[in-house]
Scaffold this motif. Sequence first.
Motif, PDB file in Angstrom:
ATOM      1  N   LEU A 112       0.874  -1.161   0.161  1.00 10.16           N
ATOM      2  CA  LEU A 112      -0.059  -0.175  -0.091  1.00 10.16           C
ATOM      3  C   LEU A 112       0.860   1.327  -0.100  1.00 10.16           C
ATOM      4  O   LEU A 112       0.672   2.249  -0.689  1.00 10.16           O
ATOM      5  CB  LEU A 112      -1.020  -0.067   1.230  1.00 10.16           C
ATOM      6  N   SER A 113       2.006   0.985   0.824  1.00 10.25           N
ATOM      7  CA  SER A 113       2.773   2.359   0.929  1.00 10.25           C
ATOM      8  C   SER A 113       3.495   2.897  -0.344  1.00 10.25           C
ATOM      9  O   SER A 113       3.911   3.903  -0.571  1.00 10.25           O
ATOM     10  CB  SER A 113       4.065   2.195   1.783  1.00 10.25           C
ATOM     11  N   LYS A 114       3.724   2.042  -1.151  1.00  6.77           N
ATOM     12  CA  LYS A 114       4.222   2.048  -2.341  1.00  6.77           C
ATOM     13  C   LYS A 114       3.334   2.797  -3.480  1.00  6.77           C
ATOM     14  O   LYS A 114       3.833   3.586  -4.609  1.00  6.77           O
ATOM     15  CB  LYS A 114       4.813   0.742  -3.140  1.00  6.77           C
ATOM     16  N   MET A 115       2.141   2.649  -3.495  1.00 11.22           N
ATOM     17  CA  MET A 115       1.227   3.312  -4.392  1.00 11.22           C
ATOM     18  C   MET A 115       0.003   4.175  -3.701  1.00 11.22           C
ATOM     19  O   MET A 115      -0.620   4.541  -4.474  1.00 11.22           O
ATOM     20  CB  MET A 115       0.475   2.047  -5.232  1.00 11.22           C
ATOM     21  N   GLN A 116      -0.047   4.475  -2.545  1.00 13.78           N
ATOM     22  CA  GLN A 116      -1.268   4.949  -1.989  1.00 13.78           C
ATOM     23  C   GLN A 116      -1.246   6.514  -2.316  1.00 13.78           C
ATOM     24  O   GLN A 116      -2.566   7.076  -2.644  1.00 13.78           O
ATOM     25  CB  GLN A 116      -1.384   4.983  -0.435  1.00 13.78           C
ATOM     26  N   ASP A 117      -0.033   7.011  -2.279  1.00 11.12           N
ATOM     27  CA  ASP A 117      -0.614   8.597  -2.565  1.00 11.12           C
ATOM     28  C   ASP A 117      -0.869   8.566  -4.494  1.00 11.12           C
ATOM     29  O   ASP A 117      -1.707   9.636  -4.728  1.00 11.12           O
ATOM     30  CB  ASP A 117       1.264   9.225  -2.764  1.00 11.12           C
ATOM     31  N   ARG A 118      -0.458   7.730  -5.087  1.00  8.38           N
ATOM     32  CA  ARG A 118      -0.983   7.838  -6.506  1.00  8.38           C
ATOM     33  C   ARG A 118      -2.199   7.494  -6.575  1.00  8.38           C
ATOM     34  O   ARG A 118      -3.246   8.200  -7.288  1.00  8.38           O
ATOM     35  CB  ARG A 118      -0.308   6.816  -7.544  1.00  8.38           C
ATOM     36  N   CYS A 119      -2.748   6.703  -5.632  1.00  2.00           N
ATOM     37  CA  CYS A 119      -4.120   6.256  -5.613  1.00  2.00           C
ATOM     38  C   CYS A 119      -5.140   7.275  -5.088  1.00  2.00           C
ATOM     39  O   CYS A 119      -6.230   7.509  -5.747  1.00  2.00           O
ATOM     40  CB  CYS A 119      -4.291   4.973  -4.696  1.00  2.00           C
ATOM     41  N   ILE A 120      -4.586   7.931  -3.987  1.00  2.00           N
ATOM     42  CA  ILE A 120      -5.459   9.023  -3.749  1.00  2.00           C
ATOM     43  C   ILE A 120      -5.613  10.219  -4.362  1.00  2.00           C
ATOM     44  O   ILE A 120      -6.919  10.757  -4.462  1.00  2.00           O
ATOM     45  CB  ILE A 120      -4.751   9.529  -2.252  1.00  2.00           C
ATOM     46  N   HIS A 121      -4.741  10.204  -5.228  1.00  2.00           N
ATOM     47  CA  HIS A 121      -4.598  11.561  -6.226  1.00  2.00           C
ATOM     48  C   HIS A 121      -5.993  11.268  -7.177  1.00  2.00           C
ATOM     49  O   HIS A 121      -6.662  12.028  -7.933  1.00  2.00           O
ATOM     50  CB  HIS A 121      -3.400  11.545  -7.120  1.00  2.00           C
TER      51      HIS A 121
END
Length: 499
Positions: free
Chosen positions: A245-254
């Motif tokens: 999750l930590s590797k992709m979460q910021d992209r996901c939130i955007h």
Amino acid sequence: MKGLEKVIWDDTTRSSSLSSSSTSRNSHKHMLLLILFVSFAYAIYTLKLVSTSSACNHSPLFPRERISSSIAIANAPTSSREIIKTQTELRHVVFGIAAASKLWEQRKNYIKLWYKPKEMRGVVWLDDYVKTHPNEGLPPVKISTDTSNFGYTNKHGHRSAIRISRIVTETLRLGLKDVRWFVMGDDDTVFVTENLLRVLRKYDHNEFYYIGSLSESHLQNIFFSYGMAYGGGGFAISYGLAKALSKMQDRCIHRYPALYGSDDRMQACMAELGVPLTKELGFHQYDVYGNLFGLLAAHPVTPLVSLHHLDVVEPIFPNVTRLEALQRLTIPMKLDSASLIQQSICYDKNRKWTITVSWGFAIQIFRGIFPPREMEMPSRTFLNWYRRADYTAYSFNTRPVTRNPCQKPFVFYMSKATYNSTMRQTVSEYERHRVPHPECRWRMPNPSDLDKVEVYKKPDPHRWDRAPRRNCCRVMKSNKKGTLEIDVGICRDGEVSEA
């Protein structure tokens, strides 16, 4: 000339015959030696095989079970072997608690009820700085990272949902050692940590697990998702999943600026990772208003893990504050957490009463005989999240509050509980809640003649290691005036709840 030819022919024939005979004898000799050699080798091999079989307890020449077992062990993930060796304990769990600075002074008291600084690890994530005291028995406080670069377009929500959705990732990035699970909760969530462990021990922390439960509101689940863990009730993320999750979460939130809250953002990222919700019914969001009595008195047959929205509902015990009520609940929690608020159903056949025991919380006595199928459904003592008494708005079956005055239950609330070391069992007392009851003309004993109910029960820490089943309860013979005595425990062979 002919005679000469005959002599020559005879000599040649005789010589050829002698040579052929000699060759034949040599061939037979070689064949005999070969047969003897093969026989000797076979005898030696057979003796060796027999001796090996004896040493191996007559195992087959090709032990397929052992080979396949060895292959399975070699291919099994390290985590599976770790789980066998070491059980998940509180030291393996890190709590990420979402809090708001404006409500901190009030809400921190809920955390004090369950958090044990010397045994647990956790972080309170706030939006702003607050005053802290080192001896309060609370987790350390940290300020969430600025999230102003993320878009938020939902007109009905608050952009704090973005920072809260990142708590698991931010907690992971602290670099804490020997972590197996990250457990998310709100500052008004109370956890029964021993039951939380009982749930988490069923799963491999190195695999991808997203564990939690739904809202009690059918409409909330439709509006958000039936595949989402509600954050207030708490949810658990395995270490393996937290890393992914930590590797992709910021992209996901955007990609989801229009979502309302933090938990639906989390579920959106879980969907992108392809991880479904693993439902555990002991996590309670409690998206209801009013009195939780009906829900607590008929708790599902699963460990009680969490309670939420405690500022919204009434105190779970009458005539005390919310905090005092929860403090009282911690008494039976310490004695037998596995059985906390677990329902049992039995009958007093002589008096024709139906009795339900929600251990450590409350007892109900009904005049008349009601089947367990009805008693295991929560009675509608609460309103739904939209403050309406609409029974179709719940995600589970409910039982209407009876209109027949004779069927109104007599409620006895837990007042104290102790452990009797001589008898090796808990003794809990329940006092009658003295509220007016309508007049009833049924010709049967009146439960109002009772002042108190005493319940005897042996602690059962391994209850959830067995298949889920309600405990049985039995009405005991007693000479104590105004007191009903009940025994609660594992159902005996052939024992069922029947009148």
